[in-house]
Design an enzyme around this catalytic site. Structure first.
Site, PDB file in Angstrom:
ATOM      1  N   HIS A  48       0.889  -1.155   0.000  1.00 49.47           N
ATOM      2  CA  HIS A  48       0.000   0.000   0.000  1.00 49.47           C
ATOM      3  C   HIS A  48       0.928   1.206   0.000  1.00 49.47           C
ATOM      4  O   HIS A  48       2.055   1.120   0.523  1.00 49.47           O
ATOM      5  CB  HIS A  48      -0.866   0.030   1.257  1.00 49.47           C
ATOM      6  CG  HIS A  48      -1.827  -1.120   1.340  1.00 49.47           C
ATOM      7  ND1 HIS A  48      -1.944  -1.907   2.449  1.00 49.47           N
ATOM      8  CD2 HIS A  48      -2.694  -1.610   0.424  1.00 49.47           C
ATOM      9  CE1 HIS A  48      -2.868  -2.847   2.231  1.00 49.47           C
ATOM     10  NE2 HIS A  48      -3.326  -2.679   1.002  1.00 49.47           N
ATOM     11  N   ASP A  51       2.182   1.745   3.348  1.00 46.02           N
ATOM     12  CA  ASP A  51       3.085   0.711   3.898  1.00 46.02           C
ATOM     13  C   ASP A  51       4.519   1.157   3.625  1.00 46.02           C
ATOM     14  O   ASP A  51       5.416   0.962   4.438  1.00 46.02           O
ATOM     15  CB  ASP A  51       2.909  -0.645   3.184  1.00 46.02           C
ATOM     16  CG  ASP A  51       1.597  -1.340   3.523  1.00 46.02           C
ATOM     17  OD1 ASP A  51       1.129  -1.196   4.665  1.00 46.02           O
ATOM     18  OD2 ASP A  51       1.054  -2.014   2.624  1.00 46.02           O
ATOM     19  N   GLU A 173      -8.185  -4.439  -9.004  1.00 47.20           N
ATOM     20  CA  GLU A 173      -8.498  -5.644  -8.216  1.00 47.20           C
ATOM     21  C   GLU A 173      -9.984  -5.614  -7.932  1.00 47.20           C
ATOM     22  O   GLU A 173     -10.448  -4.850  -7.087  1.00 47.20           O
ATOM     23  CB  GLU A 173      -7.683  -5.666  -6.912  1.00 47.20           C
ATOM     24  CG  GLU A 173      -8.028  -6.872  -6.061  1.00 47.20           C
ATOM     25  CD  GLU A 173      -7.214  -6.971  -4.779  1.00 47.20           C
ATOM     26  OE1 GLU A 173      -6.227  -6.214  -4.613  1.00 47.20           O
ATOM     27  OE2 GLU A 173      -7.578  -7.810  -3.934  1.00 47.20           O
ATOM     28  N   GLU A 209      -8.618 -11.850  -7.472  1.00 46.63           N
ATOM     29  CA  GLU A 209      -8.499 -12.531  -6.180  1.00 46.63           C
ATOM     30  C   GLU A 209      -9.545 -13.643  -6.111  1.00 46.63           C
ATOM     31  O   GLU A 209     -10.740 -13.401  -6.333  1.00 46.63           O
ATOM     32  CB  GLU A 209      -8.672 -11.547  -5.021  1.00 46.63           C
ATOM     33  CG  GLU A 209      -8.727 -12.285  -3.691  1.00 46.63           C
ATOM     34  CD  GLU A 209      -8.475 -11.428  -2.467  1.00 46.63           C
ATOM     35  OE1 GLU A 209      -7.634 -10.498  -2.537  1.00 46.63           O
ATOM     36  OE2 GLU A 209      -9.113 -11.711  -1.438  1.00 46.63           O
ATOM     37  N   HIS A 212     -12.628 -12.994  -4.030  1.00 46.14           N
ATOM     38  CA  HIS A 212     -13.506 -11.947  -4.571  1.00 46.14           C
ATOM     39  C   HIS A 212     -14.400 -12.505  -5.679  1.00 46.14           C
ATOM     40  O   HIS A 212     -15.566 -12.139  -5.792  1.00 46.14           O
ATOM     41  CB  HIS A 212     -12.685 -10.772  -5.105  1.00 46.14           C
ATOM     42  CG  HIS A 212     -11.884 -10.070  -4.049  1.00 46.14           C
ATOM     43  ND1 HIS A 212     -11.094  -8.977  -4.324  1.00 46.14           N
ATOM     44  CD2 HIS A 212     -11.742 -10.292  -2.723  1.00 46.14           C
ATOM     45  CE1 HIS A 212     -10.506  -8.566  -3.211  1.00 46.14           C
ATOM     46  NE2 HIS A 212     -10.878  -9.358  -2.227  1.00 46.14           N
ATOM     47  N   ASP A 247     -15.497 -11.727   3.440  1.00 46.34           N
ATOM     48  CA  ASP A 247     -14.225 -12.050   2.791  1.00 46.34           C
ATOM     49  C   ASP A 247     -13.315 -12.728   3.813  1.00 46.34           C
ATOM     50  O   ASP A 247     -12.915 -12.125   4.802  1.00 46.34           O
ATOM     51  CB  ASP A 247     -13.608 -10.725   2.308  1.00 46.34           C
ATOM     52  CG  ASP A 247     -12.387 -10.934   1.444  1.00 46.34           C
ATOM     53  OD1 ASP A 247     -12.041 -12.085   1.150  1.00 46.34           O
ATOM     54  OD2 ASP A 247     -11.780  -9.915   1.062  1.00 46.34           O
ATOM     55  N   ASP A 249     -10.259 -14.616   3.197  1.00 42.50           N
ATOM     56  CA  ASP A 249      -8.818 -14.665   2.954  1.00 42.50           C
ATOM     57  C   ASP A 249      -8.169 -15.917   3.550  1.00 42.50           C
ATOM     58  O   ASP A 249      -7.113 -15.858   4.195  1.00 42.50           O
ATOM     59  CB  ASP A 249      -8.112 -13.408   3.499  1.00 42.50           C
ATOM     60  CG  ASP A 249      -8.502 -12.149   2.731  1.00 42.50           C
ATOM     61  OD1 ASP A 249      -8.862 -12.260   1.541  1.00 42.50           O
ATOM     62  OD2 ASP A 249      -8.446 -11.053   3.318  1.00 42.50           O
ATOM     63  N   ASP A 282      -2.910 -13.569  -1.080  1.00 45.55           N
ATOM     64  CA  ASP A 282      -3.546 -12.592  -0.182  1.00 45.55           C
ATOM     65  C   ASP A 282      -4.332 -13.339   0.895  1.00 45.55           C
ATOM     66  O   ASP A 282      -5.556 -13.440   0.848  1.00 45.55           O
ATOM     67  CB  ASP A 282      -4.458 -11.651  -0.985  1.00 45.55           C
ATOM     68  CG  ASP A 282      -4.775 -10.378  -0.206  1.00 45.55           C
ATOM     69  OD1 ASP A 282      -4.265 -10.234   0.922  1.00 45.55           O
ATOM     70  OD2 ASP A 282      -5.539  -9.538  -0.720  1.00 45.55           O
TER      71      ASP A 282
HETATM   72  C1  GLO Z   1      -9.307  -6.933   0.336  1.00 48.85           C
HETATM   73  C2  GLO Z   1      -8.247  -6.922  -0.643  1.00 48.85           C
HETATM   74  C3  GLO Z   1      -6.967  -6.317  -0.136  1.00 48.85           C
HETATM   75  C4  GLO Z   1      -6.114  -5.840  -1.287  1.00 48.85           C
HETATM   76  C5  GLO Z   1      -4.909  -5.056  -0.854  1.00 48.85           C
HETATM   77  C6  GLO Z   1      -4.140  -4.514  -2.034  1.00 48.85           C
HETATM   78  O1  GLO Z   1     -10.369  -7.481   0.147  1.00 48.85           O
HETATM   79  O2  GLO Z   1      -8.039  -8.195  -1.144  1.00 48.85           O
HETATM   80  O3  GLO Z   1      -6.250  -7.223   0.660  1.00 48.85           O
HETATM   81  O4  GLO Z   1      -5.712  -6.915  -2.064  1.00 48.85           O
HETATM   82  O5  GLO Z   1      -5.324  -4.029  -0.041  1.00 48.85           O
HETATM   83  O6  GLO Z   1      -4.795  -3.467  -2.594  1.00 48.85           O
HETATM   84 MG    MG Z   2      -6.530  -8.852  -2.472  1.00 44.56          MG
END
Ligand code: GLO
Ligand code: MG
Length: 344
Positions: A48, A51, A173, A209, A212, A247, A249, A282
């Site tokens: 980010h 970051d 994304e 992703e 997602h 979500d 992950d 991710d």
């Molecule tokens: C959340 C996203 C998040 C992004 C990350 C990069 O749902 O997957 O993790 O991938 O912030 O932009």
């Molecule tokens: Mg992501």
């Protein structure tokens, strides 16, 4: 032997705070994380904007670039590459109502300021890509924004970034919801449309992703295949998800092993990675893990992904062809399941 290079972001190792409870593990310093990432076998780091440059809102443009150069030196020292920079347009008080699609002109300008600074940071880190995870671009109250205007504003923002830097590539994304109810760019189909409507389609692509896609009720391997067919799959965030809920992950492959196999298989069959693309993982560790388990989900996801690479390499295409010729899809399906169960 893995044919892919893997990447990860510092947010993938976290203290376990969620919407319902506080942190349960200590925060690990960024420098410590990246050393460990390298040891685990990662080659790329995702960022980010903040970051890389934590206090960026209070810094001049020059100070931001200089701070990013220090991070680049740290990456070089550890033999790591920066994959992308994503403007974090969901944490700031200016982006409560979204960034590029906010109803406030001042806040939309702030979002563009962060997008341009993200490009500066990407250049300082040697990253070729900007990622737009459009977390708050969309609506909580449907009538608060026009879907037509949202789409046009998003396109304007993309065109603004393309014009700011003649080389930078933008990867959207996509995600259908969370934290917003209805997202402005929910699937890779929408992303491709934005790409082709933009000022330079050759520099606007997608990041898929797994979770997602599943949240949109779609199959991640097919979303990947669709974007590959367009020549516009420039990154992936592999992970897993148990159905259409929040979500999660989860570690790659732990819920939907066959779907995970097919994601790896379609990437491999189409030479993904040969133009420098990374496979991003991710994933987040469960909140129940103790401090020493902070990296377990990354180790597990890498192990599963690499094991599935091997399965994909062993896939019997001659047998598949025979099954297709005879239209014996029951036999083909049984073969795939036996392969995954270690019976083949
Ligand atoms: C959340 C996203 C998040 C992004 C990350 C990069 O749902 O997957 O993790 O991938 O912030 O932009
Ligand atoms: Mg992501």
């Amino acid at each position: 032997m893995s044919t892919f290079r893997y990447s990860v972001g510092p947010w993938n190792v976290h203290s376990g705070a969620d919407s319902y409870g506080p942190a349960v593990r200590d925060e690990i310093p960024f420098e410590e994380k990246i050393v460990r990432f390298k040891e685990l076998g990662f080659d790329g780091i995702q960022f980010h904007d903040d970051d890389a440059v934590p206090d960026m809102n209070n810094m001049t443009e020059k100070q931001i670039i200089n701070a990013a150069k220090d991070v680049k030196a740290l990456l070089d020292k550890n033999g790591l590459e920066a994959e992308f920079v994503a403007p974090r347009l969901w944490m700031d008080p200016h982006t409560i109502d979204g960034g590029f699609t906010s109803n406030s002109k001042e806040d939309r300008e702030f979002a563009m300021w962060r997008a341009y600074r993200s490009i500066d940071i990407a250049n300082a880190l040697g990253a070729k890509n900007i990622v737009l995870w459009l977390a708050r671009e969309g609506t909580l109250c449907y009538e608060s924004k026009s879907p037509v205007e949202n789409t046009r504003r998003l396109l304007d923002a993309v065109n603004g970034m393309l014009a700011y830097d003649p080389k930078i590539r933008i990867m959207i994304e996509t995600k259908p919801n969370e934290p917003v109810d209805r997202s402005a760019c929910p699937t890779l189909g929408h992303c491709m449309a934005i790409s082709y409507a933009s000022g330079d389609p050759s520099r606007v692509g997608g990041l898929l992703e797994s979770a997602h896609a599943m949240l949109a009720g779609l199959d991640p391997a097919s979303e990947i295949g669709f974007a590959l067919a367009m020549g516009k799959l420039w990154s992936v965030h592999l992970n897993d998800q148990n159905g259409m809920k929040f979500d999660q992950d989860k570690s790659f492959g732990v819920e939907n092993l066959r779907t995970a196999f097919n994601q790896i298989k379609v990437l491999k069959e189409n030479g993904y990675g040969s133009r420098g693309e990374f496979i991003g993982l991710d994933v987040k560790v469960m909140r129940t893990e103790k401090q020493e388990g902070s990296y377990k989900h990354l180790e597990n996801s890498l192990r599963i992904a690499k094991a599935l690479e091997e399965k994909a390499a062993r896939f019997d295409y001659a047998f598949q062809k025979k099954c297709v010729e005879k239209r014996d899809y029951e036999a083909l399906e049984m073969y795939v399941v036996e392969l995954l169960m270690g019976l083949k």
